[in-house]
Design a protein around this motif. Structure first.
Motif, mmCIF file in Angstrom:
data_model
loop_
_atom_site.group_PDB
_atom_site.id
_atom_site.type_symbol
_atom_site.label_atom_id
_atom_site.label_comp_id
_atom_site.label_asym_id
_atom_site.label_seq_id
_atom_site.Cartn_x
_atom_site.Cartn_y
_atom_site.Cartn_z
ATOM 1 N N TYR A 122 43.185 36.560 49.124
ATOM 2 C CA TYR A 122 44.317 36.344 47.681
ATOM 3 C C TYR A 122 45.740 36.475 47.308
ATOM 4 O O TYR A 122 46.152 35.910 47.517
ATOM 5 C CB TYR A 122 43.328 37.204 46.914
ATOM 6 C CG TYR A 122 43.684 38.521 47.006
ATOM 7 C CD1 TYR A 122 45.130 39.147 47.249
ATOM 8 C CD2 TYR A 122 43.020 39.480 48.760
ATOM 9 C CE1 TYR A 122 45.198 40.582 47.639
ATOM 10 C CE2 TYR A 122 43.222 40.914 49.056
ATOM 11 C CZ TYR A 122 44.133 41.468 48.369
ATOM 12 O OH TYR A 122 45.183 42.553 48.587
ATOM 13 N N ASP B 147 46.219 31.233 45.922
ATOM 14 C CA ASP B 147 46.926 30.776 44.817
ATOM 15 C C ASP B 147 47.452 29.803 44.904
ATOM 16 O O ASP B 147 47.745 28.130 44.424
ATOM 17 C CB ASP B 147 47.798 31.754 43.788
ATOM 18 C CG ASP B 147 47.645 33.626 43.766
ATOM 19 O OD1 ASP B 147 45.993 33.334 43.950
ATOM 20 O OD2 ASP B 147 47.479 34.754 43.754
ATOM 21 N N ASN C 175 39.621 37.540 42.489
ATOM 22 C CA ASN C 175 40.984 36.522 42.284
ATOM 23 C C ASN C 175 41.015 34.922 42.766
ATOM 24 O O ASN C 175 40.908 34.595 42.028
ATOM 25 C CB ASN C 175 41.454 36.354 44.187
ATOM 26 C CG ASN C 175 43.308 36.261 44.055
ATOM 27 O OD1 ASN C 175 44.042 36.403 42.675
ATOM 28 N ND2 ASN C 175 44.179 35.277 44.514
ATOM 29 N N ASN D 181 40.592 32.840 39.543
ATOM 30 C CA ASN D 181 41.117 31.225 40.482
ATOM 31 C C ASN D 181 40.162 30.260 39.131
ATOM 32 O O ASN D 181 42.028 29.401 38.930
ATOM 33 C CB ASN D 181 41.994 31.485 41.284
ATOM 34 C CG ASN D 181 43.323 31.994 41.776
ATOM 35 O OD1 ASN D 181 43.935 32.459 40.575
ATOM 36 N ND2 ASN D 181 43.291 32.321 43.231
ATOM 37 N N ALA E 186 45.552 36.161 37.952
ATOM 38 C CA ALA E 186 44.456 36.478 38.632
ATOM 39 C C ALA E 186 45.243 37.855 40.081
ATOM 40 O O ALA E 186 44.046 38.882 39.601
ATOM 41 C CB ALA E 186 43.812 35.380 38.985
ATOM 42 N N THR E 187 46.228 36.943 39.488
ATOM 43 C CA THR E 187 47.236 37.782 41.342
ATOM 44 C C THR E 187 47.352 39.166 40.564
ATOM 45 O O THR E 187 46.910 40.344 41.502
ATOM 46 C CB THR E 187 48.459 37.082 41.465
ATOM 47 O OG1 THR E 187 47.702 36.020 42.177
ATOM 48 C CG2 THR E 187 48.844 38.182 42.360
ATOM 49 N N ALA F 205 44.263 41.146 40.405
ATOM 50 C CA ALA F 205 42.851 41.533 41.579
ATOM 51 C C ALA F 205 43.489 41.985 42.741
ATOM 52 O O ALA F 205 43.155 43.238 43.282
ATOM 53 C CB ALA F 205 43.597 40.060 42.465
ATOM 54 N N GLU F 206 44.655 42.318 42.935
ATOM 55 C CA GLU F 206 46.197 43.364 42.957
ATOM 56 C C GLU F 206 45.690 44.384 42.592
ATOM 57 O O GLU F 206 45.780 45.783 43.176
ATOM 58 C CB GLU F 206 47.178 43.062 43.312
ATOM 59 C CG GLU F 206 47.643 41.785 44.033
ATOM 60 C CD GLU F 206 48.052 42.353 45.608
ATOM 61 O OE1 GLU F 206 46.985 43.065 46.233
ATOM 62 O OE2 GLU F 206 48.347 40.936 46.184
#
Length: 495
Positions: free
Chosen positions: A234, A238, A377, A381, A396-397, A400-401
């Motif tokens: 992830y 991206d 992620n 995505n 998305a990042t 997810a993070e």
């Protein structure tokens, strides 16, 4: 234990190591601030996107080669670094495992180049970028981190950054010079890693005799490998998905949007990265009080740097994108603003997952957290990139993070209370918000974007520092105390 403490002190204080590591990272930030604006204007979004797509693909094979050995090597070498014979044996065994994994990585890369038609047009770039895999392996960077030899690492890094800048301005002249641009990055890292191998003879004997017991390292390394693969899914996903689904231009926009965030994030992680060998030592000695004391200092260091950077960059996004990349990258402003929180989010997850969980032998907690992040992620995505391109990848990042950090915070509560961390967070958040208001005011009063940065950044640093001193923050007061002590020492020397 006192003897062990003396040995630890001989490697230099955590503060000294942090300063050296941050100096190296700051220089790593300074050179891209000079070179990236040049490269982005010469290569344009398509060229930058082309190179970064090739780098993202190469990074998957680099993970196969590294196997998660970096952090494993730091932890294990830190335990035996005062015994040259045991350290040499460990280094030979880890390097042997690493060479086997590197050969496997190159075999997989060759198969991918043959079997995936989309990669055919990137073949030359991928071959150039992949050279870094071998040089990273022979560079044994984990050894120097374990030995806390940050002075050598800093001097070496700065020297090769200067070299790469000279090569860039000399050989990258047109938008078609993508291969030269990639090769320069490889050449600078290659030189650093070759020097590493030569210099390592000061600490270990790679050519010693004796049976190599590589098998005992496989199980713990494979846990870290699984974690590294999941993280890479992830962190590089991206860029890879943007390249396949939207093309080189969108990758170039995303690169411009995330470039400054990643640069600042490297500064945040540098502040805490030096803690791994020291925390590993305290954990092995079962010195719980020292472990907790240093753990809380690490949290404060991450928050102290990450929060003002994340908040301040939101205000300065437009001039930063225009000055660093050019007017052709206007579309990167919104994704950059969306991505700014990852400076704090990844800063915390990186600190907890590596600097805390690894010394405690809880790597599986990090693995579970990054698996959750990778799943989130990938799913987001698939839905967001086709519709929103770089902006969708940024959203998305961040989500997810955030999942990764939330899971890790749940686990870390088993070892330390989060209330002091929350108190520190609120303190640094208040200071950061006041600072950002001052930066915004400077921007409104400035006539040009260059002036906005030139005035806004120093003003923000000054306001933030003043607020920390007024709050009697331990880091700020310690820094002032060090300055006061040095001035008094000089005064005595003069008199």
């Amino acid at each position: 234990m006192e003897q062990n403490r003396a040995s630890m002190n001989s490697t230099g204080s955590v503060k000294t190591n942090a300063v050296l590591n941050m100096t190296r990272t700051l220089m790593g930030l300074a050179f891209p601030l000079v070179t990236f604006p040049y490269a982005s204007r010469i290569l344009l979004p398509e060229g930058i996107g082309r190179v970064n797509f090739a780098l993202s693909v190469t990074s998957y094979f680099a993970i196969v080669a590294s196997l998660g050995i970096e952090n494993y090597g730091i932890r294990e070498a830190a335990k035996v670094r005062d015994d040259r014979q045991r350290l040499s044996q460990l280094a030979r065994e880890i390097l042997a495992v690493n060479m086997v994994s590197t050969a496997a990585a190159y075999a997989l890369l060759a198969a991918a180049l043959i079997g995936i038609p989309r990669l055919a047009e990137y073949r030359e770039l991928l071959c150039v970028c992949s050279a870094s895999i071998l040089f990273t392996t022979i560079g044994v960077g984990w050894l120097y981190s374990a030995l806390e030899d940050y002075l050598y690492i800093t001097v070496r890094s700065v020297a090769f950054q200067v070299l790469s800048a000279v090569l860039l301005f000399s050989f990258v002249r047109t938008k078609d010079d993508c291969v030269q641009y990639a090769a320069i990055a490889v050449v600078s890292s290659a030189g650093s890693n070759i020097l590493n191998l030569i210099h390592s003879r000061k600490f270990v004997d790679f050519w010693g005799h004796g049976r190599l017991n590589m098998g005992k390292h496989i199980k713990p390394i494979m846990v870290l490998f699984a974690m590294a693969v999941t993280v890479k899914l992830y962190t590089a996903l991206d860029t890879t998905m943007l390249g396949f689904m939207k093309g080189d231009r969108e990758v170039g926009i995303y690169t411009a949007a995330t470039k400054i965030n990643r640069m600042i994030l490297s500064l945040v992680t540098a502040a805490s990265a030096v803690l791994l060998p020291r925390l590993s030592f305290y954990s092995r000695q079962e010195d719980k009080s020292a472990f907790l004391r240093l753990s809380y200092k690490g949290f404060d260091a991450v928050l102290l740097i990450a929060l003002p950077c994340a908040v301040g960059l939101c205000v300065l996004s437009t001039p930063i994108v225009h000055i660093l990349s050019g007017a052709e990258y206007d579309a990167a402003i919104v994704p950059m603003r969306i991505m700014n929180p990852v400076i704090l989010i990844i800063g915390l997850s990186g600190y907890i997952g590596i600097q805390l969980f690894m010394p405690l032998g809880r790597e599986r907690w990090t693995l579970w957290s990054v698996m959750a992040g990778a799943a989130v992620n990938l799913t987001l995505n698939l839905f967001l990139i086709p519709r929103h391109g770089a902006t969708g990848a940024a959203v998305a990042t961040v989500i997810a993070e955030s999942c990764v950090t939330a899971v890790q915070l749940c686990f870390v509560r088993r070892y330390l209370a989060l209330r002091p961390v929350l108190v520190s967070f609120l303190k640094y958040l208040v200071c950061s918000c006041v600072m950002s208001a001052a930066v915004f005011l400077c921007m409104r009063l400035s006539g040009t974007e260059w002036l906005a940065l030139a005035v806004g950044v120093p003003a923000g640093i000054a306001v933030y520092s003043a607020l920390l001193v007024a709050w009697k923050d331990s880091f700020a007061m310690g820094f002032l105390g060090a300055i006061r002590t040095r001035l008094q020492k000089r005064k005595k020397e003069v008199s």
